[in-house]
Design an enzyme around this catalytic site. Structure first.
Site, short mmCIF file in Angstrom:
data_model
loop_
_atom_site.label_atom_id
_atom_site.label_comp_id
_atom_site.label_asym_id
_atom_site.label_seq_id
_atom_site.Cartn_x
_atom_site.Cartn_y
_atom_site.Cartn_z
CE LYS A 68 -3.90 -2.19 2.27
NZ LYS A 68 -4.42 -2.74 3.52
CD GLN B 188 -3.78 -4.42 6.72
OE1 GLN B 188 -3.59 -3.49 5.94
NE2 GLN B 188 -4.44 -5.51 6.39
CG ASP C 188 -10.22 -0.20 5.04
OD1 ASP C 188 -10.07 -0.56 3.86
OD2 ASP C 188 -9.56 -0.64 5.98
#
Ligand code: NAP
Length: 297
Positions: A54, A98, A121
């Site tokens: 990422k 995460q 997200d």
């Protein structure tokens, strides 16, 4: 029938190029650089790989990347303090924590502490509600990537029968909302679904997000259906080494489906590209600038 391969590597490159182009314009015309902060708690090897990837792709798209790696024993309080700091940081337009988090940390509390406008997200309860009611929201990256590939292949999805296997908050449920918003007739299946093969056999579009290696077989699929395989499963290959397979058995499904995503190289690369696109969108919204039209054309 030999299925057309929906090449996630190719599509994600297209999307990342579009994002990078838009980032250049933002900088030139508005002196703004989108920034993405990724927070990793602990040493989970798969998560470390994702976070590295990422960061690399964020920089390649011309954005700023901020990585925060915290010790496995970090308290929930300290993680909340970091999220609050990132919420207040004007250079950070997107925040991703995460998952999974260590067991002593409540994931819902952390996700819901992220400013929804920076929640790239799309897991914050506000974004879940906005998506469910068809309003402008941040859309979870993996289902967004699946949707973009489906729209690229089919054009309009209206009236199609879509069956989603899996009802997780991160894939199955948002996928269902997105397909419903596209006027598909949506069925969400799960571990208690009866006659799963029969249900799947009726679908024009199948999205498999189960986490069970090669569960969906070719004889489950209607001839010509589109199969999106979200699964990432590590199995032992014939040479004793590890290889990645999806939730569908590619060898049999690709002989029946009209189109199929491979694993690896299908949904996976699209997920990070959509994360970059979401960060760009979050940045544009913050400054009330024109949002990029996210598609694969
Ligand atoms: P998850 O949270 O474990 O959910 C799995 C879902 O599958 C659950 O709803 C479960 O039903 C259902 N299920 C399990 N066994 C089943 C069966 N025999 N028949 C029908 N449904 C069954 O998984 P997830 O996070 O959604 O992830 C799914 C897969 O996608 C995993 O392989 C994951 O690694 C992969 N993934 C890939 C990406 C990417 O970027 N490509 C991103 C996210 C996830 P119940 O609810 O009844 O338990």
């Amino acid at each position: 029938m030999v299925a057309q391969i929906l090449d996630g590597k190719l599509f994600s490159k297209k999307l990342r190029d579009q994002v990078a182009k838009h980032v250049t314009v933002l900088e030139k015309e508005h002196k703004v650089t989108p920034g993405l902060a990724v927070v990793l708690v602990g040493e989970d090897p798969a998560s470390q790989v994702y976070v590295r990837s990422k960061g690399k792709q964020t920089i390649e798209a011309g954005m700023k990347s901020y990585e925060h790696k915290l010790n496995e024993n970090t308290s929930e309080e300290d993680l909340l303090a970091l999220v609050n700091q990132l919420n207040d940081d004007d250079d950070v337009h997107g925040i991703l924590v995460q998952l999974p988090l260590p067991k002593h940390i409540n994931e819902d509390s952390i996700i819901n502490s992220i400013n929804p406008e920076k929640d790239v997200d799309g897991f914050h309860i506000s974004n879940v509600g906005l998506l469910a009611t068809g309003q402008k929201s941040m859309v979870p990256c993996t289902p967004l990537g699946c949707l973009l590939m489906l729209k690229e292949f089919h054009g309009s999805l209206a009236g199609k029968d879509a069956v989603i296997i899996g009802r997780s908050n991160i894939v199955g449920k948002p996928m269902a909302q997105l397909l419903l918003n596209e006027s598909c007739t949506v069925t969400v299946t799960h571990s208690r679904t009866k006659n799963l093969e029969e249900v799947v056999g009726r679908a024009d579009i199948v999205v498999a997000a189960v986490g069970r290696a090669e569960m969906v077989k070719g004889d489950w699929i209607k001839s010509g259906a589109t199969l999106i395989d979200v699964g990432i499963n590590r199995v032992e290959g014939s040479d004793g080494g590890k290889r990645l397979v999806g939730d569908a058995e590619f060898s049999s499904c690709s002989k029946v489906a009209g189109a199929i995503t491979p694993v690896p190289g299908g949904v996976g690369p699209m997920t990070i590209a959509c994360l970059l696109a979401n960060t760009l969108v979050a940045c544009c919204r913050k400054y009330h600038l024109k949002e990029p039209d996210i598609n694969l054309n």
